[in-house]
Design a protein around this motif. Structure first.
Motif, mmCIF file in Angstrom:
data_model
loop_
_atom_site.group_PDB
_atom_site.id
_atom_site.type_symbol
_atom_site.label_atom_id
_atom_site.label_comp_id
_atom_site.label_asym_id
_atom_site.label_seq_id
_atom_site.Cartn_x
_atom_site.Cartn_y
_atom_site.Cartn_z
ATOM 1 N N LEU A 119 0.859 -1.170 0.000
ATOM 2 C CA LEU A 119 0.000 0.000 0.000
ATOM 3 C C LEU A 119 0.903 1.231 0.000
ATOM 4 O O LEU A 119 1.811 1.334 0.831
ATOM 5 N N ALA A 120 0.689 2.150 -0.954
ATOM 6 C CA ALA A 120 1.568 3.313 -1.079
ATOM 7 C C ALA A 120 0.746 4.569 -1.318
ATOM 8 O O ALA A 120 -0.290 4.533 -1.986
ATOM 9 N N ILE A 126 4.907 7.263 1.427
ATOM 10 C CA ILE A 126 5.027 6.124 2.338
ATOM 11 C C ILE A 126 4.647 4.867 1.576
ATOM 12 O O ILE A 126 3.696 4.862 0.785
ATOM 13 N N VAL A 127 5.413 3.804 1.770
ATOM 14 C CA VAL A 127 5.111 2.486 1.219
ATOM 15 C C VAL A 127 4.999 1.526 2.385
ATOM 16 O O VAL A 127 5.930 1.422 3.205
ATOM 17 N N ILE A 128 3.880 0.845 2.495
ATOM 18 C CA ILE A 128 3.676 -0.157 3.544
ATOM 19 C C ILE A 128 3.644 -1.522 2.874
ATOM 20 O O ILE A 128 2.788 -1.800 2.031
ATOM 21 N N ASN A 129 4.616 -2.344 3.224
ATOM 22 C CA ASN A 129 4.786 -3.668 2.617
ATOM 23 C C ASN A 129 4.359 -4.723 3.621
ATOM 24 O O ASN A 129 4.932 -4.821 4.713
ATOM 25 N N GLY A 130 3.358 -5.514 3.279
ATOM 26 C CA GLY A 130 2.816 -6.516 4.196
ATOM 27 C C GLY A 130 3.397 -7.888 3.989
ATOM 28 O O GLY A 130 2.678 -8.884 4.116
ATOM 29 N N ALA A 131 4.682 -7.987 3.669
ATOM 30 C CA ALA A 131 5.302 -9.286 3.396
ATOM 31 C C ALA A 131 6.431 -9.598 4.361
ATOM 32 O O ALA A 131 7.327 -10.383 4.051
ATOM 33 N N MET A 149 3.770 -7.574 8.981
ATOM 34 C CA MET A 149 3.332 -8.940 8.678
ATOM 35 C C MET A 149 1.973 -8.913 7.990
ATOM 36 O O MET A 149 1.197 -7.961 8.148
ATOM 37 N N PRO A 150 1.657 -9.972 7.230
ATOM 38 C CA PRO A 150 0.408 -9.991 6.445
ATOM 39 C C PRO A 150 -0.842 -9.731 7.282
ATOM 40 O O PRO A 150 -1.742 -9.005 6.852
ATOM 41 N N GLU A 151 -0.905 -10.329 8.467
ATOM 42 C CA GLU A 151 -2.117 -10.127 9.287
ATOM 43 C C GLU A 151 -2.229 -8.676 9.751
ATOM 44 O O GLU A 151 -3.331 -8.151 9.913
ATOM 45 N N LYS A 152 -1.095 -8.038 9.962
ATOM 46 C CA LYS A 152 -1.105 -6.627 10.349
ATOM 47 C C LYS A 152 -1.600 -5.756 9.187
ATOM 48 O O LYS A 152 -2.295 -4.757 9.392
ATOM 49 N N MET A 153 -1.239 -6.143 7.968
ATOM 50 C CA MET A 153 -1.697 -5.410 6.785
ATOM 51 C C MET A 153 -3.209 -5.483 6.656
ATOM 52 O O MET A 153 -3.875 -4.481 6.339
ATOM 53 N N GLU A 154 -3.780 -6.637 6.903
ATOM 54 C CA GLU A 154 -5.233 -6.770 6.836
ATOM 55 C C GLU A 154 -5.910 -5.894 7.881
ATOM 56 O O GLU A 154 -6.934 -5.255 7.620
ATOM 57 N N LYS A 200 -10.571 1.616 6.100
ATOM 58 C CA LYS A 200 -11.946 1.583 5.599
ATOM 59 C C LYS A 200 -12.939 2.124 6.636
ATOM 60 O O LYS A 200 -13.948 2.727 6.272
ATOM 61 N N ASN A 201 -12.634 1.908 7.897
ATOM 62 C CA ASN A 201 -13.529 2.351 8.973
ATOM 63 C C ASN A 201 -13.148 3.723 9.524
ATOM 64 O O ASN A 201 -13.710 4.159 10.537
ATOM 65 N N MET A 202 -12.184 4.401 8.877
ATOM 66 C CA MET A 202 -11.694 5.704 9.308
ATOM 67 C C MET A 202 -11.268 5.667 10.776
ATOM 68 O O MET A 202 -11.643 6.516 11.588
#
Length: 638
Positions: free
Chosen positions: A371-372, A418-423, A446-451, A458-460
């Motif tokens: 996400l960037a 900003i780039v957020i990498n969930g890997a 981590m992937p679960e943190k990205m979710e 989405k929920n602001m």
């Protein structure tokens, strides 16, 4: 590992460590919407000044990182006044300068000839041929003399002056400031070009460039903040290396001595041809790089001709996977008002609440793991990351530096993206990792943190990311995703022509396909509507269909009322008009004025006859909502 989260970004900047390695994220960070991103946008008619995208095909977002502004067909509709006839050729018409067919303007193609100068008194325009070039130069250079106004086209002029900016940069510059672009829905522009040694002749290419902006704006192709406009006439300012201008708003720069048009206005920075991809894809990087080059925070307002390019071959940069440098079909998604602050062991990523739709659009177009977002220059920061390109052997590389306000301690550093990498792998033993990459920030989670982060956006909801070793008592660094107050950094400095009321932060819509109502020798044009209040659309989200229909009816009634009085208005110097309407079942009314004063009774009586019935009809269907709109009109020479 030297750049893992145990070393905060500000400490990374302090030095003593090798340059950070280039971080490459997976290809395809940005998905294309239904594979249609390469297709041109649908033609639009109007656009919001504050960056709201209502989703209606009658409006278009006025922001530099989006697609092209709405297209407007050349030529505008004209409605002659009932009972009036088309004007015959008069002495006034015969005295008009001739348009040069090669330049489509009053600027002659002959390099030794000048466009006419003009004086405007009570709406009457007088043209004067330049007969003494030496006298002209002395007038331009004498700072005790007023600027010289040149005629570029009908209703389009430019103030020109040679200024010595000894207040801050000690540069002598050509100051060329437009007058008349606002009549076609384009912000006025200021061009500051350093004077060459022994240069005495006005750089006519600057006048031709303003004419180009005018012609494009008449088609609906306007340029806005962080917008880039390429010069279309071959060599520009005596060099093929000069591509065009990148436009910015003034922030912390000095404006002393500069000829300022009414707000809002843009300032053009001359772009080298090699820098064109950055001007199109990621303009903030180029702007801050200019600031580093000329040691002026955040960037200088003047431009230097024949300088070396600050960027050259793209090379290896994280931006190659975030933006399309070949077809410019997509770029790093931007959010107006988003700023990122690096502090001691703390990073704040601040999303304005009224930009929720833009945040979600970037989220929906992102890769599953990455996400960037592009951020904006922050006037609250005292320093900013800058990306420097250098040649090392066969390939170029990008390094990080920081520029700051002179003599100020660095406490808050801004970043450009900003780039957020969930890997991130759990085997690394880190809960999250943060590092500086070029002029931005890379956060690996981590992937679960990205979710969880995506759900919070989405929920602001606010979201916090602790960086450091797993199981540590406290994080080495914390990245805070915050929702903050609405972004209102638009229409700054704009004043109502009715009474001088400030319009700072009030959203407005530019009108690009309005009908021109024609009188005997002049016409009236509606150019903008300010949405001062609209109760039924909270949080700054307006229904463009309702606003367009209502404001269109008001504009039609206003033009019909005033079209027979245009000569009187122009002769009194009242060429920019405002009409502010209040619509509520219990309160219906309007105000009209120009030059900060209410219109005299002769005009108000005519407006009463046309406007009152329109406003009462709108109030009857307003359903207890309170709407206040202010429409802007210009009276122009036919």
């Amino acid at each position: 590992m030297e750049y893992c989260s145990t070393i905060p970004p500000l400490q990374q900047l302090a030095g003593g460590l090798p340059p950070p390695p280039t971080v490459m994220v997976p290809v395809g960070v940005l998905k294309r919407e239904d594979g249609t991103k390469n297709r041109p946008e649908i033609s639009k008619s109007v656009m919001f000044s504050d960056g709201i995208r209502p989703g209606c095909d009658l409006t278009e977002l006025d922001m530099s990182w989006d697609m092209k502004p709405p297209y407007r067909k050349s030529g505008s509709k004209r409605i002659p006044t009932p009972g009036s006839s088309m004007p015959s050729t008069s002495v006034k018409k015969q005295n008009l300068p001739r348009l040069d067919p090669n330049t489509e303007s009053y600027v002659p193609q002959d390099p030794n000839a000048f466009p006419p100068t003009v004086t405007i008194h009570k709406g009457q325009v007088s043209y004067h041929a330049v007969t003494n070039e030496n006298l002209l130069y002395k007038t331009l250079k004498n700072e005790c003399e007023p600027p010289v106004m040149f005629a570029i086209n009908r209703n389009l002029y430019a103030y020109v002056k040679i200024l010595t900016l000894n207040c801050c940069v000690n540069k002598t510059c050509w100051n060329v400031t437009s007058k008349g672009l606002d009549c076609v829905g384009q912000d006025e522009v200021i061009l500051l070009i350093e004077v060459l040694p022994d240069e005495t002749r006005v750089p006519k290419d600057l006048l031709l460039f303003i004419n180009q902006l005018h012609l494009e704006a008449m088609k609906g192709n306007t340029v806005s903040e962080l917008g880039f406009s390429i010069y279309q006439g071959g060599n520009f300012l005596d060099s093929r290396e000069h591509a065009g201008f990148l436009f910015i708003r003034q922030t912390l720069q000095c404006l002393q001595k500069i000829i300022l048009p009414p707000a809002p206005f843009l300032i053009g920075l001359l772009v080298h041809r090699w820098e064109t991809p950055w001007a199109k894809v990621f303009p903030l990087r180029l702007i801050l790089r200019l600031g580093a080059e000329y040691r002026y925070y955040p960037c200088p307002l003047f431009s230097v001709r024949f300088r070396d390019a600050l960027y050259f071959e793209i090379g290896h940069t994280v931006m190659k996977v975030l933006a399309d440098f070949r077809n410019f079909a997509y770029t790093l998604p931007g959010v107006r008002g988003l700023i990122i602050h690096l502090k001691n062991r703390m990073t704040d990523v601040m999303f304005p609440r009224n930009r929720y739709d833009q945040v979600i659009k970037g989220l929906n177009n992102s890769n599953d793991h990455v996400l960037a977002y592009a951020s904006n220059f922050s006037i609250d920061a005292d320093s900013h990351l800058v990306c420097i390109q250098t040649n090392t052997g066969d390939e170029s590389s990008y390094q990080t530096q920081a520029i700051s306000i002179n003599n100020n301690p660095r406490t808050i550093t801004g970043t450009s993206f900003i780039v957020i990498n969930g890997a991130l792998k759990s085997s690394m033993g880190l809960s999250a990792k943060s590092s500086i990459v070029e002029d931005g920030l890379m956060v690996e989670i981590m992937p679960e943190k990205m979710e969880a982060l995506k759900a919070a956006l989405k929920n602001m909801q606010d979201f916090s990311i602790g960086c450091g070793r797993q199981g540590a008592p406290e994080p080495d660094e914390t990245v805070n995703i915050k929702w903050v107050d609405n972004d209102v950094q638009f229409n700054l400095g704009v004043k109502s022509p009715i009474d001088g009321q400030p319009m700072d932060g009030i959203p407005s819509i530019r009108v690009h396909n309005g009908i021109d109502y024609k009188g005997t020798s002049r016409f009236i044009r509606w150019t903008e509507v300010f949405i001062i209040n609209s109760d039924d659309h909270p949080n700054g989200v307006y229904d463009p269909v309702d606003i367009n229909k209502l404001s269109g009816n008001i504009a039609k009634a206003t033009c019909t009322a005033l079209v027979k009085l245009l000569d009187l208005l122009a002769n009194a110097g009242l060429t920019k008009l405002g009409v502010r309407t209040t619509i509520h079942p219990d309160n219906v009314g309007y105000e009209a004025g120009s030059e900060g004063m209410k219109l005299p009774p002769i005009y108000m009586n005519s407006l009463d006859n046309e406007l009152i019935q329109v406003l009462h009809k709108a109030a009857q269907s307003s359903q207890d909502t309170h709407t206040v709109l202010e429409l802007i009109f210009y009276i122009l020479d036919d």
